[in-house]
Design a protein around this motif. Structure first.
Motif, short mmCIF file in Angstrom:
data_model
loop_
_atom_site.label_atom_id
_atom_site.label_comp_id
_atom_site.label_asym_id
_atom_site.label_seq_id
_atom_site.Cartn_x
_atom_site.Cartn_y
_atom_site.Cartn_z
N ASN A 88 23.48 -24.78 34.79
CA ASN A 88 22.71 -26.03 34.70
C ASN A 88 21.24 -25.76 34.42
O ASN A 88 20.39 -26.61 34.70
N ARG B 82 21.98 -30.91 32.79
CA ARG B 82 22.11 -31.27 34.21
C ARG B 82 22.74 -32.65 34.39
O ARG B 82 23.25 -32.96 35.47
N MET B 83 22.67 -33.47 33.35
CA MET B 83 23.34 -34.77 33.45
C MET B 83 24.86 -34.60 33.35
O MET B 83 25.61 -35.45 33.80
N ILE C 282 17.74 -31.19 30.71
CA ILE C 282 18.06 -32.42 31.43
C ILE C 282 19.42 -32.95 31.00
O ILE C 282 20.21 -33.40 31.83
N MET D 157 25.51 -30.02 40.81
CA MET D 157 25.33 -28.82 41.61
C MET D 157 25.22 -29.17 43.09
O MET D 157 24.61 -30.17 43.45
#
Lengths: 260, 306
Positions: free
Chosen positions: A58, A93-94, A90, A98
């Protein structure tokens, strides 16, 4: 290992992945697949690079200066290279959630903790938020314990509940891959058991990658296991095979406790 | 027998060690008492001196040539209004700069130099800020000896305090909060807006109030930019009698410490009493602000735990 021979499709794949903290190389040419809707465990002694590897997925390393990736992590089905400089961390991570080692709920209400990921995505509709928060808390097996006090501060929950809240928070955004970084190392055995049980249910809908330094845990919950040592991926295979008849002497030494 | 000897030795060592404990505790207590007593005596003497004058009239009267009629109306109103301007200027600038330095700025030598300079700014004598403000705000910008000039000057003076307080408050937030937010796909600004600012608010507010408490007692820079020492009118109320919303910021003014200074420099005994009373009010204002800071910090921190 040829992914086509495997009953599960590949969700993500590290290819010749090197990682550097400044000048120190922490990961060395790692090639490894993650199979869809399977639990893959990373084991190895402290400092072997298992958390570093997990945090590549991520792009957590992007938060700190001086870190550098080489190679690729290809994410399926769209074949995106997660590490490409053209891919916004970003966006990564979307799509990839985590859960951290120490439960880290925000000092906000239980509701706001779970709703945060949706708020970040611009969701304002109260109905949608309510439904999604309820569903996520149910999926994280926490709903019955907190449904009457969603407005309470999250830090009033027990450690195990906090960790399940963090799982609910990650689930609320429907991640395709969920990363667990030693999620039970700060918890007591009962809370640990409930998290393990939860992971077993979760893999029906989400791919899971977990770092653990508890070998029994890896054996209990994972379908595949990777043994890492000093930044190298020593062995990767089905968990049964790794634990019953490891091919590499170093894996065997670690698993039998001759190397810690 | 051997065991007994050993135990006796240990007791002797502990006794010797503890002697220093008691000695230091005593010295520390004396130091503390000395400092506290000095402050108490000073404030107490001032309060007692001015006690006769501390009545409602004192707060609602303009200064006067006759000590018995003189009050601090224009001074306390001036102080409050100047603080208002100071807060409005220093808070956004200071908090913005602090957040930028902690969350956005790359850690390189330019940032290091800026950091060192901010620390240095806090050490610049306030009169120097006065001179700077005289050149820039009073003449260059043409604000004159107004509330606006004074407020901006004091804002510059406390800017380093606000920046440093903001940065310290942000640094006290565990990295796990930042990582938790970013891991959910938040942008930097979303992380700042939903986490960094709310969690650092108690510390930032404390810094702001401590800064304002320092500014309210400042005399030198205010004299430099040309505050009046005798003023028998108040700034125009907004939207009253044809005044605009912000006309008051351009009004001449005085502040508490200047009023006090003015009275102490008079030969008549009666004015010394006025000065004592005004000084007492100023100290109470400052202590009140500090108390507010402590209370706010306590209130806000109750809801922040990790």
């Amino acid at each position: 290992m040829n992914p086509n021979q495997h009953p599960y499709p590949v969700k993500a794949e590290a290819r010749k992945l090197n990682f550097f903290y400044g000048l120190v190389q922490a990961l060395k040419a790692i090639d490894m697949p993650l199979y869809e809707r399977q639990v893959t465990a990373l084991i190895g002694p402290s400092g072997c690079g298992k958390s570093t590897f997990l945090r590549c997925f991520n792009r957590m390393h992007d938060l700190y200066p001086g870190n550098r990736y080489e190679g690729e992590i290809v994410f399926h089905p769209d074949n995106t290279n997660l590490l490409s400089t053209e891919v916004d961390p970003i966006e990564v991570r979307m799509r990839i959630g985590m859960v951290f080692q120490k439960p880290n709920p925000f000092p906000k209400s239980i509701f706001e903790n779970v709703a945060y990921g949706l708020r970040v995505r611009g969701e304002r509709n109260r109905r949608v938020l309510d439904d999604k928060v309820e569903q996520s808390l149910k999926d994280a097996a926490l709903w019955n314990e907190v449904k009457d006090r969603l407005k309470d501060m999250a830090f009033n929950l027990s450690g195990g509940q906090q960790q399940r809240l963090c799982i609910a928070r990650a689930l609320a955004t429907d991640p395709e891959l969920l990363l667990f970084d030693e999620p039970t190392s700060a918890l007591d055995p009962i809370a640990t058991a409930s998290i393990e049980e939860l992971m077993h249910d979760l893999k029906k809908r989400v791919t899971i990658l977990i770092v653990t330094h508890n070998m029994q845990q890896a054996a209990r919950i994972s379908d595949h296991t990777a043994y890492m040592y000093l930044g190298d991926l020593i062995e990767f295979g089905k968990t049964d095979e790794i634990f019953i008849k490891p091919r590499d002497k170093r894996t065997e030494d670690y698993i039998t406790g001759r190397l810690s | 027998m051997v065991q007994q000897d050993k135990t006796a030795d240990i007791h002797a060592v502990i006794r010797r060690g503890k002697r220093w404990d008691y000695l230091f505790a005593a010295i520390g207590l004396i130091c503390l008492a000395f400092g506290l007593l000095t402050v108490l005596v000073l404030v107490g003497k001032m309060g007692l001196e001015g006690l006769d004058r501390l009545s409602l009239d004192f707060f609602t009267s303009y200064p006067s040539r006759r000590a018995a009629n003189a009050g601090i109306l224009s001074a306390w109103v001036g102080s409050v209004l100047v603080m208002l301007v100071t807060a409005f200027a220093a808070v956004p600038l200071g908090v913005g700069a602090g957040v930028y330095l902690e969350e956005y700025a790359k850690k390189n030598w330019v940032t290091d130099i800026i950091e060192i300079n901010i620390t240095n700014l806090a050490a610049v004598p306030s009169i120097v800020y006065g001179l700077l403000a005289l050149g820039i705000f009073v003449y260059q910008f043409g604000f004159g000896g107004s509330i606006l000039s004074a407020g901006l000057t004091l804002a510059l003076l406390i800017l380093p305090i606000v920046i440093v307080a903001t940065r310290e408050a942000i640094r006290a937030i565990p990295g796990a909060m930042r990582e938790g937010s970013m891991a959910l796909g938040a942008t930097k600004w979303q992380t700042v807006r939903y986490h960094i600012l709310p969690y650092s608010m108690p510390g930032i507010l404390t810094g702001i109030i401590i800064g304002l408490a320092r500014a309210i007692g400042e005399t030198a820079p205010i004299i430099t930019i040309g505050a009046l020492t005798f003023i028998a009118f108040l700034p125009p109320l907004p939207l009253v009698e044809g005044a605009g919303l912000f006309d008051w910021v351009m009004s001449p003014f005085t502040v508490m410490p200047i009023q006090m200074f003015n009275w102490t420099s008079r030969p008549e005994e009666a004015f010394q009493i006025n000065a004592g009373a005004a000084g007492f009010v100023l100290v109470v204002m400052t202590l009140g602000m500090n108390a507010l800071a402590i209370w706010l910090r306590y209130r806000l921190r109750k809801n922040i735990k990790w």
